[in-house]
Design a protein around this motif. Structure first.
Motif, mmCIF file in Angstrom:
data_model
loop_
_atom_site.group_PDB
_atom_site.id
_atom_site.type_symbol
_atom_site.label_atom_id
_atom_site.label_comp_id
_atom_site.label_asym_id
_atom_site.label_seq_id
_atom_site.Cartn_x
_atom_site.Cartn_y
_atom_site.Cartn_z
ATOM 1 N N GLU A 110 7.397 -1.117 0.919
ATOM 2 C CA GLU A 110 6.003 -1.519 1.065
ATOM 3 C C GLU A 110 5.970 -2.772 1.926
ATOM 4 N N MET A 111 5.104 -2.760 2.923
ATOM 5 C CA MET A 111 4.977 -3.899 3.824
ATOM 6 C C MET A 111 3.888 -4.820 3.287
ATOM 7 N N VAL A 112 4.302 -5.876 2.624
ATOM 8 C CA VAL A 112 3.360 -6.848 2.069
ATOM 9 C C VAL A 112 3.111 -7.920 3.126
ATOM 10 N N VAL A 113 1.853 -8.143 3.452
ATOM 11 C CA VAL A 113 1.493 -9.155 4.446
ATOM 12 C C VAL A 113 0.759 -10.276 3.724
ATOM 13 N N ILE A 155 2.759 -13.573 7.440
ATOM 14 C CA ILE A 155 4.138 -13.101 7.391
ATOM 15 C C ILE A 155 4.225 -11.783 6.631
ATOM 16 N N VAL A 156 5.232 -10.994 6.960
ATOM 17 C CA VAL A 156 5.516 -9.748 6.253
ATOM 18 C C VAL A 156 6.662 -10.001 5.288
ATOM 19 N N THR A 157 6.418 -9.721 4.000
ATOM 20 C CA THR A 157 7.431 -9.911 2.956
ATOM 21 C C THR A 157 7.612 -8.571 2.236
ATOM 22 N N LYS A 216 -0.864 -5.102 0.719
ATOM 23 C CA LYS A 216 0.348 -4.303 0.892
ATOM 24 C C LYS A 216 -0.033 -2.994 1.576
ATOM 25 N N TYR A 217 0.833 -2.572 2.478
ATOM 26 C CA TYR A 217 0.642 -1.308 3.186
ATOM 27 C C TYR A 217 1.770 -0.359 2.816
ATOM 28 N N GLU A 218 1.399 0.873 2.508
ATOM 29 C CA GLU A 218 2.391 1.926 2.306
ATOM 30 C C GLU A 218 2.349 2.858 3.510
ATOM 31 N N ASP A 237 -7.214 -3.435 -5.393
ATOM 32 C CA ASP A 237 -5.929 -3.185 -6.047
ATOM 33 C C ASP A 237 -4.766 -3.625 -5.177
ATOM 34 N N SER A 238 -4.881 -3.393 -3.878
ATOM 35 C CA SER A 238 -3.753 -3.658 -2.984
ATOM 36 C C SER A 238 -3.856 -5.009 -2.287
ATOM 37 N N SER A 239 -4.970 -5.709 -2.477
ATOM 38 C CA SER A 239 -5.223 -6.921 -1.696
ATOM 39 C C SER A 239 -5.861 -8.001 -2.569
#
Length: 323
Positions: A110-113, A155-157, A216-218, A237-239
């Protein structure tokens, strides 16, 4: 007409919340149950039913009235307005609580920004910084930062994508490559695409008086090889969302910014001593209703549209539309 507390209380009392789907829905295709979504795959497509379940700290906690309808319709809105910037899996929305999508092979990451030094879970960037860590997912953090402060740059974590009931794990780019989850060039490509998408989300949120704090992006790969967004995008939910007005005053006073997302539920859980381990406390109706109001307001603030819930019993409604 705005959705009132009384409407939400009546919805709870009347059982107008969607938790589980009966086995009769298995006729829709191969079934996979996530923490929030029920997925049915058949003939190269996936039917995604967004339940009213709520999860935090990787635990399913109960239900929030109309949450599934809000999430599904808000994700559809964002997929529509960002489709040219980053393609996605959406085909259509046959019901307020259902999305039809292209079947994709999901990436196990998952790309968490993140744009701000915040968070409440033990794996959040703020908790790591509070513990004295100055490197997070490969990013160096300077001394002297304070909670909720804007980072010098987004940043992407990344995290691993955990199975239901397990915990996601923060990983750096180098760790993901070493584990064989993704190769370097692909990670770099997706990182730049996700940063651009997040920046656009922040721009559109700012026009609505909101700060898109993190998300987060899936991602998945379509049968034709194209990499697309899957699951959801820029939902509560995702943000994290904060109100833009009052942010500077809150920071000056050392207080938390006013939030409009699932952080309200996380904060309540922490106040009850729950951070992901052991048995979670039962959500009282007042917490469920307040959370629902925040979800609905997020939808209305972001889209500029009034939220109009479908008040028909969910299982019966979905049976008539899908089976």
């Amino acid at each position: 007409m705005p959705v009132s507390r009384e409407t939400l209380q009546r919805a709870i009392a009347a059982g107008l919340v969607l938790d589980a789907l009966p086995d009769s829905f298995n006729a829709l295709g191969q079934r996979y149950s996530g923490k929030v979504r029920e997925n049915f795959s058949a003939d190269g497509q996936r039917l995604i039913v967004v339940s009213d379940r709520v999860s935090a700290f990787d635990c399913v906690l109960g239900t929030i009235p109309f949450k599934g309808q809000v999430l599904n319709q808000l994700a559809a809105y964002w997929f529509e307005v960002t489709g040219e910037l980053f393609p996605n899996h959406m085909i259509g929305v046959p019901d307020a609580q259902v999305m039809r999508a292209v079947e994709c092979e999901p990436y196990k990451v998952e790309m968490v920004v993140r744009g701000y030094l915040t968070g409440s879970s033990s794996t959040s960037i703020w908790r790591a910084y509070e513990r004295g860590e100055r490197s997070f997912c490969g990013h160096t953090l300077s001394e002297g930062l304070v909670r909720h402060q804007k980072l010098p740059a987004n940043i992407v974590t990344p995290t691993t994508k955990a199975a239901k009931g397990e915990h996601d794990e923060n990983k750096s780019r180098a760790e993901l490559i070493e584990l064989g989850v993704i190769d370097g060039p692909l990670f770099d490509q997706l990182e730049q695409q996700c940063l651009a998408l997040f920046a656009e989300g922040q721009r559109l949120a700012a026009e609505r008086g909101l700060i898109l704090v993190d998300t987060k992006y899936e991602l998945g790969r379509r049968p034709d090889g194209e990499i697309v967004l899957i699951d959801e995008i820029h939902t509560p939910d995702s943000s994290r969302y904060w109100y833009a007005d009052g942010y500077d005053a809150a920071m000056a006073a050392g207080e938390s910014p006013r939030a409009l997302d699932k952080e309200y539920v996380r904060t309540w859980l922490v106040s009850q001593g729950f951070t992901g381990d052991g048995q979670p406390p039962t959500l009282p109706d007042e917490v469920r209703i307040e959370a629902a109001l925040r979800y609905i307001e997020t939808y209305e603030r972001v889209t500029g549209r009034a939220f109009e819930p479908d008040l028909n019993p969910p299982v019966e409604r979905l049976t008539s539309k899908l089976l």
